[in-house]
Design a protein around this motif. Structure first.
Motif: not given
Lengths: 394, 394
Positions: B76-105
């Protein structure tokens, strides 16, 4: 199709889990769960549809678009009283929403004040679907039941295992087609086309089915990007690549990934491949019914840590029947914290992919937990494949 | 990839629509919209990811799984300041959800109290995603923006049109492959495999891409079920079938459907095919920029009503770049009540499929609205194709 008896058994197990969870009525959006309970298998999930399981009814009710109702009648065990369709003006409309129709039906059949389970995180159960149900059923009590049916799917019947064995034979053929097609001057899309041809035609004795994820075959530094698909780029001598694909029979998946090179692979790719292979062997040695999912991952982590490597993503996940966009079952994962106990006839994609900034290696297996241990479903060399370059006079 | 200038232009148009809708921050879940704005094109949408467009920022922010961040940086044309990733333990977990990470950002970058647009009915924006955002951002004001970017996509640039022309050439080749492969004793999956081979390998000058919907080729009374895919069944003399497929170039789709028979088609299928063909011709005669979507449908309805037929589903829909599970853009539909005005460089799948209880006919065209009228993108005979049976001694 499975026997009606098997579908009834699946429905019974679903209802048992509903009772355990305090749910009277379960609304199913996940097409894999619809298929599991009824054999419904049409590409209609791009518009909203819903399956309703109640504790009292002996069959689920399907609600969907009018043009799809005939396919439910023709391909499932549901009788005509359990097939209800909404008119086409509900489709992708800014005024009407299919869930308003679903609300009306739930009210008509007397379930508007009950405890209703929703697959809150299923791919096709959108925020708007949820909002319309909330607004339309103010007296219902909603509970999250995202993986309720998925958990019923965990342990496969013998017929399901036989389907996955066929899928495994198909993926062996598809991976071989990729090996055979790869060459200098060949495009990535040509290798992908050969994979597809093998996946879809299947075997003489059983036809293939479309996989829930398309072939992913990133090359060189793109191997650091596991989910890139394929491009028009032509392969050159010295390229290395990973291929992750699945064979599918009647929606049952057997995924497989391998790492290849055109000519000699870079030293670091070779080294990592050996470590991954040793890690797989060590991991397969410890898998027996009774251990937990996290123990599987621990064995792997220790095996590769010895060589200074680590993998930050989960080591694998439960597989079975599925629809796009994912072939995972979203239940058990091989990772720290997952204390699910392995049982015979569970099936997994053992997924020891490792991705660094500039390269990655993927060598994976679809595995079956047996009564005494574990069995890879596919028989395909795990070695890094360095395809000899055929020099041609141009 | 398009020029950065074209992406910036698309972003500017998106922001204009945000202002019109009173939205400061737009959260994008639809992979087609992510691709449209940034060229992001990996099969990563089976886990949660999000793109954030704010009125102030000159680039969207991508938030997704750690293992996919490299592919965003590379494609993509996005620079590194515009690419943010969440750790793998957010994936299909019953405890954590990726949107909690999005909220934080969203909170960290100061947008937690703003007017936030959500794609409420986008396929991968689940009910749980919505619930986590609601809970995590109690001071935000949410608005539905399901088709905000989709509406920007309606009018194509010349480069987009050139991609769709390539897609059209690919689908011609794929349909021809189906015509060539069909025969007595051949299985449905073998015809589907030939279609795939042609779709994915594409043309010598441009490689194919995977379609957002798999080949659908129901036979005989299953032609009443437009979304059945394919089976292991072997074709017999006298079978008739519909085939609906697309050619794809860099995610841009050109769908096409045709009706075929092995030997002579049943009388009623022949009759209906003629009516549909005449209806298409009449419809194409009236399409010019300036008329409304519902006027297109009205012409069609009148053309077939003359022969006593009617079609209860919409006559077509806007198309362009897309990802599974749908190749439609979910904006303009040819149906009563849609008063959208046709403009040059809009593209549609003109979809005059008619499905009865025991048979159906599909003959469709991908069309381009030109400055003065309309142009079918494909050149492929609309006639019902009755393939001669080759009698072989067995």
């Amino acid at each position: 199709m499975f026997s009606v008896k098997e579908y009834e058994e699946r429905l019974k197990k679903t209802k048992m889990k509903m009772v355990e969870s305090g749910i009277d009525v379960l609304l199913i959006s996940n097409p894999s769960n619809m298929y599991y309970l009824t054999n419904y298998n049409a590409w209609s999930f791009y518009v909203h549809q819903m399956m309703i399981v109640t504790l009292e009814d002996s069959q689920p009710i399907w609600i969907g678009r009018h043009m799809d109702a005939t396919s439910v009648a023709k391909t499932t065990w549901l009788d005509e009283n359990h097939i209800i369709s909404y008119p086409d003006y509900y489709v992708q409309s800014s005024e009407r929403h299919p869930m308003d129709f679903v609300v009306k039906i739930i009210d008509e059949i007397g379930h508007s004040k009950r405890k209703i389970g929703l697959e809150m995180d299923a791919h096709y159960f959108t925020a708007l679907c949820f909002q319309r149900l909330l607004n339309g059923l103010p007296n219902a009590e909603f509970k999250d039941a995202t993986v309720l049916v998925n958990r019923v799917r965990l342990i496969k019947s013998d017929q399901e295992i036989s389907y996955m064995r066929k899928a495994a034979s198909i993926v062996e053929r598809a991976m071989q087609a990729a090996y055979d097609t790869l060459g200098t001057g060949v495009r990535e899309c040509d290798v992908a086309a050969a994979i597809y041809q093998a996946q879809i035609s299947g075997l003489d004795e059983c036809g293939g089915d479309y996989p829930s994820i398309v072939p992913m075959l990133p090359t060189n530094d793109n191997t650091s990007c596991p989910h890139l698909t394929f491009s028009e780029r032509r392969y050159k001598k010295g390229d290395f690549l990973t291929i992750e694909i699945a064979g599918v029979y009647k929606r049952y998946h057997a995924p497989l990934a391998r790492t290849l090179a055109l000519g000699e692979a870079p030293h670091h790719v070779k080294e990592l491949s050996k470590v991954v292979q040793e890690g797989i062997e060590k991991t397969l040695e410890v898998i027996v019914p009774g251990i937990t999912a996290e123990e599987v991952e621990r064995t792997w982590s220790e095996a590769i840590a010895k060589y200074g490597y680590q993998k930050s993503s989960r080591l694998g996940y439960s597989i079975g029947a599925s629809f796009p966009p994912d072939w995972g079952e979203h239940t058990v994962s091989f990772r720290t914290g997952d204390k699910s106990i392995l049982k015979p006839n569970m099936t997994f994609h053992l997924m020891p992919g490792i991705w660094y900034e500039s390269y990655g290696v993927e060598i994976t297996e679809s595995i079956l937990i047996t009564k005494k241990g574990v069995e890879p479903l596919t028989q395909f060399s795990r070695d890094l494949y360095e395809k000899p370059i055929i020099e041609t006079a141009l």
